[in-house]
Scaffold this motif. Structure first.
Motif, PDB file in Angstrom:
ATOM      1  N   UNK A 245     -37.438 -27.708  17.971  1.00  0.00           N
ATOM      2  CA  UNK A 245     -37.355 -26.518  18.826  1.00  0.00           C
ATOM      3  C   UNK A 245     -38.719 -25.856  19.044  1.00  0.00           C
ATOM      4  N   UNK A 334     -39.139 -26.808  26.145  1.00  0.00           N
ATOM      5  CA  UNK A 334     -39.618 -26.156  24.919  1.00  0.00           C
ATOM      6  C   UNK A 334     -41.032 -25.610  25.138  1.00  0.00           C
ATOM      7  N   UNK A 337     -41.010 -22.482  27.475  1.00  0.00           N
ATOM      8  CA  UNK A 337     -40.389 -21.347  26.798  1.00  0.00           C
ATOM      9  C   UNK A 337     -41.425 -20.670  25.891  1.00  0.00           C
ATOM     10  N   UNK A 376     -29.477 -17.709  18.210  1.00  0.00           N
ATOM     11  CA  UNK A 376     -29.723 -18.236  19.541  1.00  0.00           C
ATOM     12  C   UNK A 376     -31.068 -17.740  20.087  1.00  0.00           C
ATOM     13  N   UNK A 377     -31.352 -16.466  19.868  1.00  0.00           N
ATOM     14  CA  UNK A 377     -32.620 -15.939  20.363  1.00  0.00           C
ATOM     15  C   UNK A 377     -33.815 -16.519  19.619  1.00  0.00           C
ATOM     16  N   UNK A 379     -34.123 -19.525  18.376  1.00  0.00           N
ATOM     17  CA  UNK A 379     -34.373 -20.885  18.853  1.00  0.00           C
ATOM     18  C   UNK A 379     -34.792 -20.861  20.332  1.00  0.00           C
ATOM     19  N   UNK A 380     -34.128 -20.016  21.130  1.00  0.00           N
ATOM     20  CA  UNK A 380     -34.381 -20.008  22.578  1.00  0.00           C
ATOM     21  C   UNK A 380     -35.704 -19.336  22.932  1.00  0.00           C
ATOM     22  N   UNK A 381     -36.326 -18.655  21.951  1.00  0.00           N
ATOM     23  CA  UNK A 381     -37.596 -17.990  22.240  1.00  0.00           C
ATOM     24  C   UNK A 381     -38.744 -18.575  21.425  1.00  0.00           C
TER      25      UNK A 381
ATOM     26  N   UNK B 331     -32.415 -30.698  22.849  1.00  0.00           N
ATOM     27  CA  UNK B 331     -32.732 -29.959  21.619  1.00  0.00           C
ATOM     28  C   UNK B 331     -31.921 -28.673  21.614  1.00  0.00           C
ATOM     29  N   UNK B 333     -33.161 -25.876  21.315  1.00  0.00           N
ATOM     30  CA  UNK B 333     -33.940 -24.966  22.122  1.00  0.00           C
ATOM     31  C   UNK B 333     -33.471 -24.994  23.580  1.00  0.00           C
ATOM     32  N   UNK B 334     -33.383 -26.196  24.141  1.00  0.00           N
ATOM     33  CA  UNK B 334     -32.911 -26.342  25.520  1.00  0.00           C
ATOM     34  C   UNK B 334     -31.495 -25.772  25.651  1.00  0.00           C
ATOM     35  N   UNK B 336     -29.880 -23.443  23.852  1.00  0.00           N
ATOM     36  CA  UNK B 336     -29.771 -21.980  23.778  1.00  0.00           C
ATOM     37  C   UNK B 336     -30.454 -21.283  24.952  1.00  0.00           C
ATOM     38  N   UNK B 337     -31.505 -21.884  25.492  1.00  0.00           N
ATOM     39  CA  UNK B 337     -32.123 -21.325  26.689  1.00  0.00           C
ATOM     40  C   UNK B 337     -31.091 -21.272  27.819  1.00  0.00           C
ATOM     41  N   UNK B 340     -28.370 -18.684  27.138  1.00  0.00           N
ATOM     42  CA  UNK B 340     -28.902 -17.343  27.409  1.00  0.00           C
ATOM     43  C   UNK B 340     -28.926 -17.037  28.900  1.00  0.00           C
ATOM     44  N   UNK B 380     -38.380 -23.402  32.136  1.00  0.00           N
ATOM     45  CA  UNK B 380     -38.126 -22.584  30.946  1.00  0.00           C
ATOM     46  C   UNK B 380     -36.802 -21.837  31.033  1.00  0.00           C
TER      47      UNK B 380
END
Lengths: 418, 418
Positions: A245, A334, A337, A376-377, A379-381, B331, B333-334, B336-337, B340, B380
């Motif tokens: 991530x 990734x 982001x 979630x935030x 990983x997503x950030x 991933x 990351x992808x 959860x992005x 969101x 992103x």
């Protein structure tokens, strides 16, 4: 610099034939010698099996010498000869009756050779390998190549696998040698390949219940007094998920634990070092038994920790994490982001104090939940979650951590990485 | 359901020996028969080489029959026998003197068999393969397994590779058969493995200048009148990058182009279908020449398009893209992005009209730059960039597209995916 690896079986029967490589013909008894000439290879590494050992031998050195003699008498010495602990019939076996040392040996020694020589072009010739050798040697060398590529940030290293049309006596050829695979590997591709085995659904169980048992037993057997408290399956998966991530800050903050864990794994594989081969062999009733259990996952772990250690070298500064995102993201998603998050942080630069301050506070949130990230935030950030991230000015740069020296949120980050 | 694949060489010399699998002993002349008994395998698929063909044969059917006879006389018929176009000495060669048909044949037929049988446990026994066979057969079956796993959203399919200690005459064993690799493969792992070859630095050039030339030539040679305009290297890379970054909307909107392109590639590989083998063979001066060039990248493309076609099946609704993100992200990351972004869109639900409206307008931006996405934001934000994304209510769901029927932004999206 060009390097060629070649696993071989028993060279006794290799006859002179004509090989054709890229349209030119070569008369020789080993395909890798033809390839070496045709491509102007700088270094040739031949992996022969220890099972070529003379039946009169009763110790490793005798075996090693007899294999060396057998190979060089037939094929000359225009190459480095490494003698790998292979299994063969019921005469050469591992005490666990598995077949893992050959893979581990080739991974570990190939990585060392790659690091010493820093090639741009890497070749494997599988022609003379027998049984499992072409498959296991290729997979092991691939893993070493991926590790080398990430460690050296070498985008576009060429990996080509050659094979000859099978030589059948008494046909003298010409036999065409051509590549069966060829690609210029990128850092991202290498990184994803190293992470891949850890994404299996039961991989964590295997790492925990099989691999780490071997590791702890090995440490006990050698009565080594090392701190293993932070080197365990949970930690390995924090690293896997952080790499996947792009949560590079976690790796930076854990670099000493990563290096400690790498050292433990490296100590196990070091027994397979060609120059200092330390696997015990038992010679019993004409059998040779390798007295060592090393699952191949040890090589996977080694590779993972090597690249994690390399990537974690940087400092916990925004500019360095920016660099890492450019170089070591598992996807463009990734990467972008993280770059977006860094831009957002930079926009707050004037509000960032000189001492570590929670990101949520900087954003003006009144009563933030310190050390209580939203998974979630997080990983997503790209790891810059406002309730666990502390920021402060350091010169022209912005420093970042999961602790302010007082309140340590790294445990909370790990909960979400697990 | 359990399936076992086994590539074999020439069975003529396979003697009865004792194999030991999981502690039990079996007396047989083929390791895969021992494994089949030990593990209660439901279906065994043996890949023999066409080069076992009787030297008197002058056509494919004669070869096929003679190989079938040779194999069944020695090993019986408790398995499906598939005869693969292998290269052997200078007697069986491809007209391009490469070695690609064996890989393509095993990939294509294994995938078909997997789809027909839907196994949960897949085994490969490499014991009896010779030369390049264990490596190429394993890699080809792995690719088929990855494709099957993504297509069936089957997390945790078990792939295990078995090998016996090498049998050496006159030693009758017992020879231990054990796994050299074993893992429960996840959809994510399979997806990343399928994408991996497309991440090499020169892969796009190879696809463009080598692979698509073969494709177009093959279409011309068969005077097939298919629309190839949208099936090209650029389109392949839009798909690769959309899958990698989780831009599922692109795939949904392009599903008919994806299926058209898959159909073109499938037509080429179908020549290798075991039941309808259509590769031309030339029998000349005791040689057999396969009159077909099919690079192995054709299998990579086939696998990519198969999974893209499967993933693209859904509709362009927010709820379905949510599902895709859960199932097919490269991933966390992808994933959860995207989740969101979907949450953000849902928060605007009351402002979303019944007809397609630019996301930027819904967000209240006065003069948005329609069809002019920011690349970084597009990637992103999981593809939901405000200047190219149109939203509208459809029942309880929200529909989404890169066009409102009037203004088509998909070209702009492709620019950034390229």
């Amino acid at each position: 610099m060009k390097i060629l690896f070649a696993p071989i079986g028993d060279p006794t029967g290799y006859d002179d034939v004509t090989y054709s490589v890229k349209g030119k013909e070569y008369n020789t008894n080993a395909s890798f010698l033809a390839i070496s000439q045709a491509l102007n290879i700088d270094k040739v590494v031949v992996y022969a099996g220890l099972s070529l050992c003379d039946t009169n031998c009763n110790d490793y050195n005798c075996c090693r010498n007899s294999v060396t003699q057998k190979v060089t008498q037939k094929l000359g010495n225009k190459f480095d000869l490494l003698i790998a602990p292979n299994v063969f019939s019921t005469r050469f076996i591992q005490k666990d009756r598995k077949n893992t040392l050959y893979f581990n040996f080739i991974y570990f020694n190939s990585l060392k050779i790659l690091e010493e020589n820093k090639p741009d072009e890497i070749y494997i010739d599988i022609t003379h390998g027998i049984n499992y050798m072409p498959l296991l040697a290729t997979d092991a060398i691939r893993l070493a190549v991926y590790t080398y590529i990430v460690e050296n940030k070498k985008n576009g290293v060429n990996l080509t696998i050659y094979d000859s049309e099978p030589v059948i006596k008494p046909n003298k050829g010409p036999y065409t040698i051509d590549n069966i695979y060829s690609e210029k590997i990128t850092v991202r591709q290498a990184l994803l390949s190293i992470l891949s085995p850890f994404l299996s659904s039961e991989s964590k169980n295997v790492i925990k219940n099989k691999v780490f048992k071997v590791i702890y037993n090995s440490l006990k057997a050698n009565s080594e007094d090392v701190n293993t408290s932070s080197c365990n399956a949970d930690f390995i998966y924090y690293i896997v998920n952080a790499l996947s991530a792009g949560i590079f800050l976690y790796l930076i903050l854990k670099k000493s634990d990563i290096n400690n864990c790498l050292n433990i794994i490296d100590n196990i594989l070091r027994k397979l070092s060609f120059n200092n081969f330390a696997v015990q062999l038992k010679f019993e009733d004409g059998k040779v038994i390798y007295d060592e259990n090393i699952p191949i996952e040890i090589s996977y772990l080694h590779s993972l920790l090597r690249i994690a250690s390399h990537i974690a070298q940087g400092n916990n500064k925004i500019s360095e994490i920016h660099e890492m995102a450019e170089n070591y993201s598992t996807s463009d998603s990734v990467k972008y982001v993280i770059l977006n998050e860094i831009d957002k942080i930079k926009k707050e630069k004037d509000k960032i104090p000189n001492s570590p301050t929670l990101y949520a506070k900087i954003l003006g949130i009144d009563s933030p939940s310190v050390c209580s990230a939203d998974k979630r935030n997080l990983i997503a950030h790209g790891g810059f979650e406002q309730n666990v991230t502390f920021l402060w000015k350091c010169g022209e740069d912005i420093c970042v951590s999961y602790t302010d020296g007082n309140c340590n949120c790294i445990g909370n980050v790990e909960e979400h990485l697990g």
